[in-house]
Motif scaffolding. Structure first.
Motif, mmCIF file in Angstrom:
data_model
loop_
_atom_site.group_PDB
_atom_site.id
_atom_site.type_symbol
_atom_site.label_atom_id
_atom_site.label_comp_id
_atom_site.label_asym_id
_atom_site.label_seq_id
_atom_site.Cartn_x
_atom_site.Cartn_y
_atom_site.Cartn_z
ATOM 1 N N GLU A 73 0.806 -1.217 0.000
ATOM 2 C CA GLU A 73 0.000 0.000 0.000
ATOM 3 C C GLU A 73 0.847 1.279 0.000
ATOM 4 O OE1 GLU A 73 -3.371 0.024 -0.168
ATOM 5 O OE2 GLU A 73 -3.308 -2.162 -0.282
ATOM 6 N N THR A 74 2.185 1.140 0.021
ATOM 7 C CA THR A 74 3.039 2.319 0.056
ATOM 8 C C THR A 74 4.161 2.213 -0.965
ATOM 9 O OG1 THR A 74 4.497 3.666 1.444
ATOM 10 C CG2 THR A 74 4.412 1.324 1.947
ATOM 11 N N GLU A 75 4.459 3.313 -1.600
ATOM 12 C CA GLU A 75 5.566 3.377 -2.555
ATOM 13 C C GLU A 75 6.879 3.772 -1.864
ATOM 14 O OE1 GLU A 75 5.656 2.656 -5.869
ATOM 15 O OE2 GLU A 75 3.624 1.883 -5.602
ATOM 16 N N GLU A 76 6.763 4.386 -0.675
ATOM 17 C CA GLU A 76 7.936 4.911 0.022
ATOM 18 C C GLU A 76 8.801 3.817 0.641
ATOM 19 O OE1 GLU A 76 4.736 6.289 1.093
ATOM 20 O OE2 GLU A 76 4.945 7.624 -0.618
ATOM 21 N N LEU A 77 8.186 2.728 1.083
ATOM 22 C CA LEU A 77 8.923 1.667 1.775
ATOM 23 C C LEU A 77 8.942 0.385 0.967
ATOM 24 C CD1 LEU A 77 7.760 1.854 5.504
ATOM 25 C CD2 LEU A 77 10.007 2.401 4.597
ATOM 26 N N LYS A 78 10.061 -0.318 1.055
ATOM 27 C CA LYS A 78 10.174 -1.653 0.478
ATOM 28 C C LYS A 78 11.181 -2.440 1.301
ATOM 29 C CE LYS A 78 13.777 -0.552 -2.828
ATOM 30 N NZ LYS A 78 14.218 -0.657 -4.195
ATOM 31 N N VAL A 79 11.211 -3.732 1.115
ATOM 32 C CA VAL A 79 12.180 -4.569 1.808
ATOM 33 C C VAL A 79 13.518 -4.441 1.098
ATOM 34 C CG1 VAL A 79 12.814 -6.930 2.421
ATOM 35 C CG2 VAL A 79 10.439 -6.199 2.609
ATOM 36 N N SER A 80 14.551 -4.077 1.849
ATOM 37 C CA SER A 80 15.900 -3.996 1.285
ATOM 38 C C SER A 80 16.572 -5.357 1.286
ATOM 39 C CB SER A 80 16.771 -3.036 2.091
ATOM 40 O OG SER A 80 16.271 -1.742 2.031
ATOM 41 N N ARG A 81 16.391 -6.080 2.415
ATOM 42 C CA ARG A 81 17.002 -7.401 2.521
ATOM 43 C C ARG A 81 16.407 -8.149 3.702
ATOM 44 N NH1 ARG A 81 21.303 -7.906 6.368
ATOM 45 N NH2 ARG A 81 21.504 -5.994 7.566
ATOM 46 N N ALA A 82 16.568 -9.446 3.673
ATOM 47 C CA ALA A 82 16.179 -10.276 4.816
ATOM 48 C C ALA A 82 17.286 -10.170 5.848
ATOM 49 C CB ALA A 82 16.004 -11.720 4.366
ATOM 50 N N VAL A 83 16.892 -10.165 7.121
ATOM 51 C CA VAL A 83 17.865 -10.113 8.219
ATOM 52 C C VAL A 83 17.924 -11.506 8.833
ATOM 53 C CG1 VAL A 83 18.441 -9.074 10.441
ATOM 54 C CG2 VAL A 83 17.393 -7.677 8.653
ATOM 55 N N GLU A 84 19.085 -12.112 8.778
ATOM 56 C CA GLU A 84 19.252 -13.438 9.335
ATOM 57 C C GLU A 84 19.390 -13.364 10.851
ATOM 58 O OE1 GLU A 84 22.210 -15.846 7.422
ATOM 59 O OE2 GLU A 84 21.858 -14.815 5.515
ATOM 60 N N LYS A 85 19.052 -14.441 11.508
ATOM 61 C CA LYS A 85 19.138 -14.502 12.962
ATOM 62 C C LYS A 85 20.575 -14.206 13.401
ATOM 63 C CE LYS A 85 17.936 -17.463 16.810
ATOM 64 N NZ LYS A 85 17.412 -18.761 17.205
ATOM 65 N N GLY A 86 20.716 -13.280 14.334
ATOM 66 C CA GLY A 86 22.031 -12.910 14.846
ATOM 67 C C GLY A 86 22.776 -11.903 13.989
ATOM 68 N N GLN A 87 22.179 -11.491 12.889
ATOM 69 C CA GLN A 87 22.814 -10.550 11.960
ATOM 70 C C GLN A 87 22.330 -9.141 12.277
ATOM 71 O OE1 GLN A 87 21.555 -11.021 7.913
ATOM 72 N NE2 GLN A 87 23.418 -10.138 7.097
ATOM 73 N N PRO A 88 23.252 -8.196 12.512
ATOM 74 C CA PRO A 88 22.818 -6.835 12.812
ATOM 75 C C PRO A 88 22.253 -6.147 11.567
ATOM 76 C CG PRO A 88 25.188 -6.904 12.628
ATOM 77 C CD PRO A 88 24.694 -8.333 12.518
#
Length: 90
Positions: A73-88
């Motif tokens: 529903e928004t053009e401003e936000l998107k997923v840049s990457r998946a964050v793996e467990k323990g990954q900052p």
């Protein structure tokens, strides 16, 4: 299809993987980094686009969960990457 894409045909016939419906690239419960550097948890599969799930944003300053956003529903936000467990993030 089998002559042109033999591996795909094998996977479909033997494993059934490609026949399984998939409406989200990001599993529910997984963490993602958004285009504005915030971290969010996927809470629902994308209804319109499999790359745009509904997420709950984590407010790192307050150390609590914040807004829920349907990324389709928004053009401003998107997923840049998946964050793996323990990954900052970042």
């Amino acid at each position: 299809m089998s002559a042109r894409y033999p591996l795909k045909a094998f996977v479909i016939s033997r494993l059934g993987i490609l026949n399984t419906p998939c409406n989200s690239l990001f599993p529910i419960g997984s963490f993602v980094e958004l285009s504005d550097q915030r971290v969010a948890r996927v809470i629902a599969a994308g209804q319109k686009h499999f790359t745009k799930p509904t997420v709950r944003i984590f407010d790192t300053d307050k150390r609590e969960w914040g807004d829920t956003v349907d990324l389709s529903e928004t053009e401003e936000l998107k997923v840049s990457r998946a964050v793996e467990k323990g990954q900052p993030p970042g």
